[in-house]
Design an enzyme around this catalytic site. Structure first.
Site, PDB file in Angstrom:
ATOM      1  N   ALA A  44       1.047  -1.260   0.021  1.00 31.70           N
ATOM      2  CA  ALA A  44      -0.029   0.129  -0.076  1.00 31.70           C
ATOM      3  C   ALA A  44       0.873   1.541  -0.175  1.00 31.70           C
ATOM      4  O   ALA A  44       2.038   1.425   0.607  1.00 31.70           O
ATOM      5  CB  ALA A  44      -0.955   0.090   1.145  1.00 31.70           C
ATOM      6  N   LYS A 100      -2.601   4.965  -4.253  1.00 36.46           N
ATOM      7  CA  LYS A 100      -3.425   5.135  -3.072  1.00 36.46           C
ATOM      8  C   LYS A 100      -5.140   5.247  -3.550  1.00 36.46           C
ATOM      9  O   LYS A 100      -5.685   4.828  -2.542  1.00 36.46           O
ATOM     10  CB  LYS A 100      -3.134   6.576  -2.412  1.00 36.46           C
ATOM     11  CG  LYS A 100      -1.837   6.776  -1.708  1.00 36.46           C
ATOM     12  CD  LYS A 100      -1.590   7.933  -1.313  1.00 36.46           C
ATOM     13  CE  LYS A 100      -0.219   8.194  -0.838  1.00 36.46           C
ATOM     14  NZ  LYS A 100      -0.103   7.351   0.584  1.00 36.46           N
ATOM     15  N   ASN A 155       8.835   9.410   4.251  1.00 31.75           N
ATOM     16  CA  ASN A 155       7.625  10.146   3.790  1.00 31.75           C
ATOM     17  C   ASN A 155       6.896  10.451   4.920  1.00 31.75           C
ATOM     18  O   ASN A 155       6.867   9.736   6.179  1.00 31.75           O
ATOM     19  CB  ASN A 155       6.823   9.103   3.052  1.00 31.75           C
ATOM     20  CG  ASN A 155       5.587   8.255   3.743  1.00 31.75           C
ATOM     21  OD1 ASN A 155       4.825   8.829   3.954  1.00 31.75           O
ATOM     22  ND2 ASN A 155       6.270   7.213   4.209  1.00 31.75           N
ATOM     23  N   PHE A 212      -1.880   9.969   4.378  1.00 32.51           N
ATOM     24  CA  PHE A 212      -2.964   9.501   4.045  1.00 32.51           C
ATOM     25  C   PHE A 212      -3.675  10.321   3.122  1.00 32.51           C
ATOM     26  O   PHE A 212      -4.966  10.411   3.032  1.00 32.51           O
ATOM     27  CB  PHE A 212      -4.018   8.905   5.003  1.00 32.51           C
ATOM     28  CG  PHE A 212      -3.419   7.636   5.939  1.00 32.51           C
ATOM     29  CD1 PHE A 212      -2.448   7.070   5.739  1.00 32.51           C
ATOM     30  CD2 PHE A 212      -4.222   7.201   6.970  1.00 32.51           C
ATOM     31  CE1 PHE A 212      -1.997   5.821   6.313  1.00 32.51           C
ATOM     32  CE2 PHE A 212      -3.924   6.327   8.032  1.00 32.51           C
ATOM     33  CZ  PHE A 212      -2.679   5.579   7.610  1.00 32.51           C
ATOM     34  N   SER A 254       0.707   3.580  10.576  1.00 33.52           N
ATOM     35  CA  SER A 254       1.387   4.860   9.712  1.00 33.52           C
ATOM     36  C   SER A 254       1.977   5.679  11.078  1.00 33.52           C
ATOM     37  O   SER A 254       1.056   5.989  12.041  1.00 33.52           O
ATOM     38  CB  SER A 254       0.501   5.667   8.895  1.00 33.52           C
ATOM     39  OG  SER A 254       1.214   6.652   8.453  1.00 33.52           O
ATOM     40  N   ASN A 270       2.197   9.053  10.484  1.00 33.20           N
ATOM     41  CA  ASN A 270       1.967  10.076   9.872  1.00 33.20           C
ATOM     42  C   ASN A 270       0.513  10.795  10.171  1.00 33.20           C
ATOM     43  O   ASN A 270       0.160  11.736   9.863  1.00 33.20           O
ATOM     44  CB  ASN A 270       2.366  10.230   8.415  1.00 33.20           C
ATOM     45  CG  ASN A 270       3.775   9.942   8.069  1.00 33.20           C
ATOM     46  OD1 ASN A 270       4.620  10.556   8.883  1.00 33.20           O
ATOM     47  ND2 ASN A 270       3.872   9.102   7.057  1.00 33.20           N
ATOM     48  N   THR A 271      -0.254  10.041  11.065  1.00 27.18           N
ATOM     49  CA  THR A 271      -1.637  10.151  11.524  1.00 27.18           C
ATOM     50  C   THR A 271      -1.590  10.308  13.030  1.00 27.18           C
ATOM     51  O   THR A 271      -1.259   9.340  13.615  1.00 27.18           O
ATOM     52  CB  THR A 271      -2.644   9.445  10.955  1.00 27.18           C
ATOM     53  OG1 THR A 271      -2.801   9.580   9.302  1.00 27.18           O
ATOM     54  CG2 THR A 271      -4.034   9.812  11.254  1.00 27.18           C
ATOM     55  N   LYS A 311      -2.145  -4.213   9.826  1.00 27.20           N
ATOM     56  CA  LYS A 311      -0.775  -3.950   9.399  1.00 27.20           C
ATOM     57  C   LYS A 311      -0.165  -3.320  10.605  1.00 27.20           C
ATOM     58  O   LYS A 311      -0.521  -2.330  11.107  1.00 27.20           O
ATOM     59  CB  LYS A 311      -0.738  -2.977   8.488  1.00 27.20           C
ATOM     60  CG  LYS A 311       0.522  -2.618   7.748  1.00 27.20           C
ATOM     61  CD  LYS A 311       0.731  -2.228   6.372  1.00 27.20           C
ATOM     62  CE  LYS A 311       2.176  -1.903   5.920  1.00 27.20           C
ATOM     63  NZ  LYS A 311       2.074  -1.266   4.301  1.00 27.20           N
ATOM     64  N   ASN A 346       4.874  -1.713   8.634  1.00 26.29           N
ATOM     65  CA  ASN A 346       4.811  -0.342   8.154  1.00 26.29           C
ATOM     66  C   ASN A 346       6.336   0.056   8.094  1.00 26.29           C
ATOM     67  O   ASN A 346       7.255  -0.470   8.544  1.00 26.29           O
ATOM     68  CB  ASN A 346       3.859   0.303   8.864  1.00 26.29           C
ATOM     69  CG  ASN A 346       2.983   1.343   7.882  1.00 26.29           C
ATOM     70  OD1 ASN A 346       3.690   2.233   7.118  1.00 26.29           O
ATOM     71  ND2 ASN A 346       1.794   1.467   8.018  1.00 26.29           N
TER      72      ASN A 346
END
Length: 372
Positions: free
Chosen positions: A69, A73, A118, A122, A185, A187-188, A225, A254
Site C-alpha cells: 500500500a 492510493k 515520507n 494518507f 502509519s 503520519n496520522t 498492518k 509499516n
C-alpha cells in the site's frame, strides 16, 4: 549499470520525489490503456513462473510478491501495475473522508541508504470515491488479487475512529479480495495508539462485522498492518489477539520512525523533518518482527512480510522466516520496472535449488519450532 539505473541517477533523482512518482505512475497507467503496449509490457516484465504459485487467505495467486500500500492510493492503476508482474496489488491507504494529506514536500529519497522518508498523511480521494472507481473496474477473473488498505481520517476524533473505519469497510469490502486495517502509519496523529490490544480488539471486531454484513456471498479476509517500532511484548499481544479473533493475516511491517543505521548524515535527515523511513534500513527489524510473529502464531495466521525487500534473497529470507506473501514499494523506486521480473526469476532459482517442492513447503522453515 542498467538503463534504468542511468536514467534514475541522471534524470529522475533530479525531479522532486512526489512529482517523479506521479510521472512514472502516469506512464504505467497509459501503457495499460493501449492494447499493443499492454501486451508488450506484460511479455517483457511479467513472464509466468507457475512454480511460484501460492494460496493465501483462500486466494490463489500466481506468485507471492505484491505491491505494498502507498503506491496506488486511489485505485487508479491496478491493471498497469499487474502488467509489471506484481502478483497482488494493495491499494490505499483509503480513509473515510477525502483528505489532502500533509503539506508538500512530504516524500524524500535517502539515496545513499536506498530508502524513502515520507509523511504523506494518507492523502487520498476518500472511500466513497474509491468505491465508485473499484465498482467501475469490477472484480476481474484472471486479474491481480486486490487488497484494500483502510485507515483513519485525520480530522476524525479518536473516540470516533472505529466508526470511521467501519464506514470505509462498508463501502469497500465488496470490491476487496482482502481488507487491511492500517493502525501503524506514523503520519496520522494518534493512529499507532490503536495498536494497543484493548483498542485494537473492538476496532477489528467492528470491521469484521461490517465486512460480513456488507458482503454476504463470500468471506472477505481481514488483516492488520503493524509497525516495526512495537516492543516485543506488544508484538506478542497483537499475535495472540489475531489468533483469538480468527484474523486472516498480519502484515509486518509499516515504516519506522527510527533513524538508526542510516548512512545519510544525521544533519541531512533531521533537515527533512518528521516521517516514516522505508527501504533497506528497515530490512533487519522487519525480518525480526516477522520471525517473532511466526514463532507465536505458526500457521494459524497468514503472515505478509514487507520492509526492506529489494532482492530475491530478501524475499526468500522472509518466506523461510514465516511469510506466505511478501510485498515491496521502495525497492520498486530504486530498481525500476524490471524489478519484479528479476525478483521472480531469483525466487524460482532459489526454490529449485532448495529441498522444498513448493513455496508453501518453505514457509517458516528457518523460523524454529511452531508453537502448539
Amino acid at each position: 549499470m542498467s538503463l534504468y539505473d542511468a536514467l534514475y541517477r541522471r534524470v529522475l533523482v533530479r525531479i522532486e520525489a512526489e512529482r517523479a512518482h506521479r510521472l512514472a505512475f502516469g506512464l504505467i497507467r497509459t501503457a495499460a490503456r493501449v492494447p499493443v503496449a499492454r501486451a508488450a509490457v506484460a511479455a517483457a516484465f511479467a513472464p509466468p513462473h507457475p512454480e511460484l504459485a501460492v494460496t493465501a487467505f483462500g486466494l490463489r495467486m500466481p506468485g507471492p510478491f505484491g505491491l505494498a500500500a502507498g503506491f496506488d492510493k486511489n485505485a487508479v492503476g491496478i491493471d498497469g501495475l499487474a502488467l509489471l508482474g506484481f502478483d497482488h496489488v494493495e491499494i490505499g491507504t483509503v480513509t473515510g473522508r477525502p483528505q489532502p494529506g500533509n503539506p508538500r514536500p512530504r516524500l524524500f529519497r535517502l539515496v545513499r541508504d536506498r530508502a524513502l522518508l515520507n509523511r504523506m498523511g494518507f492523502n487520498n480521494d476518500g472511500s466513497a470515491a474509491v468505491a465508485v472507481r473499484l465498482a467501475r473496474r469490477g472484480r476481474r477473473r484472471g486479474g491481480p488479487v486486490v487488497g484494500v488498505n483502510i485507515g483513519k481520517t485525520k480530522a476524525v476524533p479518536e473516540a470516533e475512529a472505529v466508526a470511521d473505519y467501519v464506514t470505509s469497510a462498508e463501502r469497500l469490502a465488496r470490491y476487496a479480495d482482502y481488507l487491511v486495517v492500517n493502525v501503524s502509519s506514523p503520519n496520522t496523529p494518534g493512529l499507532r495508539d490503536l495498536q494497543a490490544t484493548d483498542r485494537l480488539r473492538p476496532l477489528l471486531t467492528a470491521v469484521r462485522e461490517a465486512a460480513d454484513r456488507t458482503v454476504t456471498g463470500r468471506r472477505v479476509p481481514l488483516l492488520v498492518k503493524i509497525a516495526p517500532d512495537l516492543a516485543d511484548e506488544d508484538i506478542d499481544a497483537v499475535a495472540d489477539l489475531a489468533v483469538e479473533l480468527g484474523l486472516d493475516g498480519i502484515i509486518a511491517t509499516n515504516t519506522t520512525i527510527s533513524r538508526a543505521g542510516l548512512t545519510t548524515s544525521p544533519e541531512a535527515v533531521a533537515a527533512l523533518g518528521a516521517g516514516g523511513v522505508s527501504g533497506a534500513p528497515l530490512r533487519a527489524r522487519s525480518l525480526a518482527v516477522l520471525s517473532r510473529l511466526y514463532r507465536r502464531v505458526g500457521d494459524r495466521v497468514t503472515l505478509v512480510g514487507v520492509g526492506g525487500i529489494e532482492t530475491a534473497d530478501d524475499a526468500w529470507a522472509r518466506i523461510l522466516a514465516g511469510a506466505t506473501l511478501v510485498q515491496g514499494y521502495s525497492g520498486f523506486i530504486y530498481a525500476g520496472p524490471a524489478w519484479v521480473r528479476t525478483l521472480h526469476r531469483g525466487l524460482a532459482q532459489r526454490l529449485a535449488a532448495s529441498p522444498y517442492t513448493t513455496l508453501a513447503d518453505a514457509v517458516g522453515a528457518h523460523a524454529g519450532r511452531t508453537p502448539a
